[in-house]
Design an enzyme around this catalytic site. Structure first.
Site, PDB file in Angstrom:
ATOM      1  N   LYS A  45     -52.359  42.331  35.451  1.00  0.00           N
ATOM      2  CA  LYS A  45     -50.970  42.697  35.355  1.00  0.00           C
ATOM      3  C   LYS A  45     -50.374  42.444  33.967  1.00  0.00           C
ATOM      4  O   LYS A  45     -49.342  43.015  33.602  1.00  0.00           O
ATOM      5  CB  LYS A  45     -50.162  41.859  36.372  1.00  0.00           C
ATOM      6  CG  LYS A  45     -50.560  42.056  37.799  1.00  0.00           C
ATOM      7  CD  LYS A  45     -49.788  41.057  38.671  1.00  0.00           C
ATOM      8  CE  LYS A  45     -50.316  41.028  40.065  1.00  0.00           C
ATOM      9  NZ  LYS A  45     -49.688  39.928  40.841  1.00  0.00           N
ATOM     10  N   GLU A 101     -54.790  44.920  26.170  1.00  0.00           N
ATOM     11  CA  GLU A 101     -54.788  43.594  26.803  1.00  0.00           C
ATOM     12  C   GLU A 101     -53.599  42.771  26.324  1.00  0.00           C
ATOM     13  O   GLU A 101     -53.082  43.000  25.228  1.00  0.00           O
ATOM     14  CB  GLU A 101     -56.076  42.845  26.435  1.00  0.00           C
ATOM     15  CG  GLU A 101     -57.115  42.780  27.555  1.00  0.00           C
ATOM     16  CD  GLU A 101     -56.732  41.855  28.695  1.00  0.00           C
ATOM     17  OE1 GLU A 101     -55.533  41.678  28.978  1.00  0.00           O
ATOM     18  OE2 GLU A 101     -57.646  41.296  29.315  1.00  0.00           O
ATOM     19  N   ASP A 102     -53.204  41.802  27.138  1.00  0.00           N
ATOM     20  CA  ASP A 102     -52.152  40.883  26.715  1.00  0.00           C
ATOM     21  C   ASP A 102     -52.723  39.817  25.777  1.00  0.00           C
ATOM     22  O   ASP A 102     -52.160  39.519  24.735  1.00  0.00           O
ATOM     23  CB  ASP A 102     -51.454  40.236  27.924  1.00  0.00           C
ATOM     24  CG  ASP A 102     -52.438  39.664  28.951  1.00  0.00           C
ATOM     25  OD1 ASP A 102     -53.670  39.708  28.734  1.00  0.00           O
ATOM     26  OD2 ASP A 102     -51.966  39.167  29.993  1.00  0.00           O
ATOM     27  N   ASP A 105     -58.909  35.425  25.516  1.00  0.00           N
ATOM     28  CA  ASP A 105     -59.098  33.968  25.489  1.00  0.00           C
ATOM     29  C   ASP A 105     -60.605  33.673  25.491  1.00  0.00           C
ATOM     30  O   ASP A 105     -61.240  33.641  24.439  1.00  0.00           O
ATOM     31  CB  ASP A 105     -58.370  33.368  26.691  1.00  0.00           C
ATOM     32  CG  ASP A 105     -58.440  31.857  26.765  1.00  0.00           C
ATOM     33  OD1 ASP A 105     -58.780  31.233  25.756  1.00  0.00           O
ATOM     34  OD2 ASP A 105     -58.134  31.286  27.833  1.00  0.00           O
ATOM     35  N   PHE A 154     -51.182  27.409  25.871  1.00  0.00           N
ATOM     36  CA  PHE A 154     -51.102  28.327  27.009  1.00  0.00           C
ATOM     37  C   PHE A 154     -49.731  28.983  26.910  1.00  0.00           C
ATOM     38  O   PHE A 154     -48.708  28.302  26.923  1.00  0.00           O
ATOM     39  CB  PHE A 154     -51.250  27.584  28.340  1.00  0.00           C
ATOM     40  CG  PHE A 154     -51.322  28.540  29.492  1.00  0.00           C
ATOM     41  CD1 PHE A 154     -52.531  29.119  29.839  1.00  0.00           C
ATOM     42  CD2 PHE A 154     -50.189  28.890  30.206  1.00  0.00           C
ATOM     43  CE1 PHE A 154     -52.607  30.037  30.879  1.00  0.00           C
ATOM     44  CE2 PHE A 154     -50.253  29.802  31.250  1.00  0.00           C
ATOM     45  CZ  PHE A 154     -51.463  30.381  31.586  1.00  0.00           C
ATOM     46  N   ASP A 161     -48.316  35.259  32.484  1.00  0.00           N
ATOM     47  CA  ASP A 161     -47.784  34.458  33.589  1.00  0.00           C
ATOM     48  C   ASP A 161     -48.390  33.067  33.648  1.00  0.00           C
ATOM     49  O   ASP A 161     -49.437  32.781  33.065  1.00  0.00           O
ATOM     50  CB  ASP A 161     -48.072  35.150  34.919  1.00  0.00           C
ATOM     51  CG  ASP A 161     -49.543  35.039  35.316  1.00  0.00           C
ATOM     52  OD1 ASP A 161     -50.400  35.428  34.492  1.00  0.00           O
ATOM     53  OD2 ASP A 161     -49.831  34.557  36.415  1.00  0.00           O
ATOM     54  N   ARG A 167     -43.468  36.324  33.829  1.00  0.00           N
ATOM     55  CA  ARG A 167     -43.849  37.638  33.254  1.00  0.00           C
ATOM     56  C   ARG A 167     -42.638  38.387  32.711  1.00  0.00           C
ATOM     57  O   ARG A 167     -42.746  39.202  31.804  1.00  0.00           O
ATOM     58  CB  ARG A 167     -44.530  38.513  34.307  1.00  0.00           C
ATOM     59  CG  ARG A 167     -45.895  38.021  34.760  1.00  0.00           C
ATOM     60  CD  ARG A 167     -46.620  39.144  35.506  1.00  0.00           C
ATOM     61  NE  ARG A 167     -47.711  38.665  36.330  1.00  0.00           N
ATOM     62  CZ  ARG A 167     -48.950  38.428  35.899  1.00  0.00           C
ATOM     63  NH1 ARG A 167     -49.252  38.618  34.645  1.00  0.00           N
ATOM     64  NH2 ARG A 167     -49.889  38.005  36.736  1.00  0.00           N
TER      65      ARG A 167
END
Ligand code: IMP
Ligand code: MG
Length: 184
Positions: A45, A101-102, A105, A154, A161, A167
């Site tokens: 998402k 992509e957001d 990682d 993070f 999220d 979000r």
């Protein structure tokens, strides 16, 4: 509009910084994909706000697809388990696929997607990630387009999220002290 957030949530990139960088990325993608058959594949998402803004800065004909993926549990650590929750609506054979992509990682999600897409015979596959967290890498993967390279934080907001929350935050933030990220 002021969002009610914990005082430990600090701003990392504000709305203007995000939009400015995204416009630069869109201009570069416009240069690189002229004459190609571009499909943006947004990974759900987390990338939904990013792809909405990015696609409007690319001055080319393109289509948008969504791939629903889940690689995280409720917390801040990667489980390493990637699962398709919603597949593409159209074939991508012969297409120039740009995965949106957001954040990258560990790299496990991207490797899974790239391996899965290779079997569908696209003309090309590249990656555009708003954020890159190289310190988290478990395997070697690289995005062709990266908005911002970040440290070990993070981060939440603008699609990202923590246990499905944050979000809708218009900016990107991180928790300081980091332990606060464990108690949403
Ligand atoms: P990877 O498989 O470890 O590279 O993780 C990719 C996915 O993990 C991203 O698409 C995010 O959904 C999630 N993720 C990784 N780091 C963060 C973070 O700092 N905040 C929120 N989500 C993250
Ligand atoms: Mg994600």
């Amino acid at each position: 509009m002021t969002f009610a957030v914990p005082s430990s949530l600090k701003k990392l990139y504000d709305v203007d910084e995000l939009q400015q960088r995204i416009a630069e990325m869109g201009a570069q993608i416009t240069e690189d994909y002229r004459g190609k058959d571009l499909v943006l594949v947004a990974i759900l998402k987390g990338s939904f706000p990013f792809v909405a803004d990015l696609c409007r800065t690319i001055a080319l004909p393109l289509s948008v697809e969504f791939l629903g993926l889940s690689s995280y549990g409720e917390g801040t650590q990667s489980t390493g388990v990637v699962r398709i929750t919603q597949d593409l609506s159209k074939p991508i054979d012969g297409k120039d696929v740009l995965i949106v992509e957001d954040i990258v990682d560990t790299g496990l999600t991207l490797r899974y997607i790239e391996e899965n897409f290779q079997t569908r015979n696209p003309s090309s596959i590249e990656v555009c990630s708003l954020l890159d967290k190289p310190s988290g890498r478990k395997i070697q993967v690289e995005a062709r387009y990266v908005g911002f390279t970040i440290g070990t934080h993070f981060v939440v907001g603008y699609g990202l999220d923590l246990g499905e929350k944050y979000r809708n935050l218009p900016y990107i933030g991180y928790f300081d002290p980091p332990e606060e990220a464990c108690t949403p």
